[in-house]
Write an enzyme that holds these catalytic residues in place. Sequence first.
Site, PDB file in Angstrom:
ATOM      1  N   ASN A   1       0.932  -0.714   0.241  1.00 13.28           N
ATOM      2  CA  ASN A   1       0.158   0.014  -0.031  1.00 13.28           C
ATOM      3  C   ASN A   1       1.036   1.132   0.182  1.00 13.28           C
ATOM      4  OD1 ASN A   1       0.492   0.357   2.280  1.00 13.28           O
ATOM      5  ND2 ASN A   1      -0.779  -0.884   3.146  1.00 13.28           N
ATOM      6  N   ARG A   2       0.580   2.226   0.031  1.00 13.29           N
ATOM      7  CA  ARG A   2       0.915   3.760   0.299  1.00 13.29           C
ATOM      8  C   ARG A   2       1.751   3.622   0.765  1.00 13.29           C
ATOM      9  NH1 ARG A   2      -0.793   8.675  -2.445  1.00 13.29           N
ATOM     10  NH2 ARG A   2      -3.633   7.768  -2.371  1.00 13.29           N
TER      11      ARG A   2
ATOM     12  N   ASP B   1      -5.573  -8.100   1.511  1.00 11.40           N
ATOM     13  CA  ASP B   1      -6.301  -9.520   0.751  1.00 11.40           C
ATOM     14  C   ASP B   1      -7.092  -9.114  -0.070  1.00 11.40           C
ATOM     15  OD1 ASP B   1      -4.249  -9.779   2.931  1.00 11.40           O
ATOM     16  OD2 ASP B   1      -5.778 -10.143   4.633  1.00 11.40           O
TER      17      ASP B   1
ATOM     18  N   GLU C   1       3.547   1.783   2.989  1.00 15.13           N
ATOM     19  CA  GLU C   1       4.309   0.437   2.861  1.00 15.13           C
ATOM     20  C   GLU C   1       5.453   1.344   1.673  1.00 15.13           C
ATOM     21  OE1 GLU C   1       1.626  -2.846   4.108  1.00 15.13           O
ATOM     22  OE2 GLU C   1       1.950  -2.820   1.845  1.00 15.13           O
TER      23      GLU C   1
END
Length: 479
Positions: free
Chosen positions: A198-199, A267, A201
């Site tokens: 994600n952004r 997920d 991470e």
Amino acid sequence: MIDDFRFGRITVIGDLLLDQYISGGVSRISPEAPVPVVLHDGLRCVPGGAANVAVNAAALGAQVHLVGLVGEDDSAARLKETLKLWPTIETDGIVSSPDWTTITKTRVVSGRQQIVRIDVEKLTPLSETLQQRLVEEACRAIAVSDVLVCSDYAKGVLTDEVLRAIIAAGREKGIPVIVDPKRHTFEAYAGATLVTPNRIEAQQASGLPARTDGEVLKVAETLSGQFGGNVLVTRSEDGMTLWQHDAKPLHVASRKSEVFDVSGAGDTVVATVAAVLSAGQTLETAVVIATAAAALSVSKFGTATVSREELSRELLQEMPETGALVPVEQAARIVESWHRHGAKVVFTNGCFDLVHPGHVSLLQAAAREGDRLVVALNTDRSVSRLKGPTRPVQKEEARARVIGALRSVDLVVLFDEDTPLEVIRTLKPDILVKGADYTEDQVVGADVVKSYGGKVVLVDLVEGQSTTRLVRGMQSAPS
């Protein structure tokens, strides 16, 4: 779209979690401390972590082999019980160990408001024996799978040794290897086909900002340098960005939805991408479909799945009815989707003021040249400039409705300019059709279409058919 997909087999390995939701009403504050008193009225247990990836893939219709580690405790029993609800998930690859505590996240909620979360996890380094058992179970599943997913929640199951072994097994089998990451850098994922941070991470692993499209592409390229594969950055309300070594970047806008809970949305994304790839579709198609799945996921409360039927309905909302009038920007997205599915898109244009047999013949001939036909109509202002102040006879909405009702027409757009050149540049059709009263060098946009490998087709006209002639006939007819 997805109704025709034949989903394959997916191996999911990673950190298995049990998500629990204790629900109840709140009507007072405790006299013991300034906290709400929840009157317990239910407990719901659902698979979390890698297990949530597995159930999301199963919900779409994929066969799943789930590999992971649980303890010999009540939470493990509850997790296995919840997985029994999904008969297409093979759970023989779940390893049990008395030295491991099943990771459990318990949320106390009232209505749709989360009050507190209680985590149970005692992370201990895995023994070589446990690591070897996990690798053996994973390799057994990979041997009969079409896609491998590594769901890394940084809870200790996907050690460097386990990752190296299973990624190597996936590459040897020649299947896509997808990693949902949680590490501070991505070197441990070397050899993976795709990593899906994600952004936040992505920013942490790259050390770079990821606010704009340009910044996200730079971040993705930097991350790719750490492990060697492609990168899909999920960006919440800004959609998703796919960076690939051998293709142009793809930015997919998010779909509007009411956000209730982002738990497990990542997920859902990785499960959807894996399922679509297992059906033999392209990565670009998988990302577009995963964007729709993510919008559905965040509109639900708690860790949730998205069914094949729900996703199919969501995707159909983007596709208008056959012959619908849509803005050029939306038409561009639709044409792009058609292209991803291998369709040849035909384009023609005109005023189509009073539709006559010549128009119908032209459109039928155009439709036969490809799989989808887009018709661009001059707006009323454009027609007046070209034909004079007494035209058009019918307003643009009426003309669009009549043209769109023809069986041969898939999509209608309007253009306000004198020519459709900008529309052609935006839509990038494969085939440009005009009447044989033109020569190819007279066809507006011919050079554009031919520049990327398209072609121009001139079709025969029906003699004696003309809107101008019809208008003159009406004007000269006795009243």
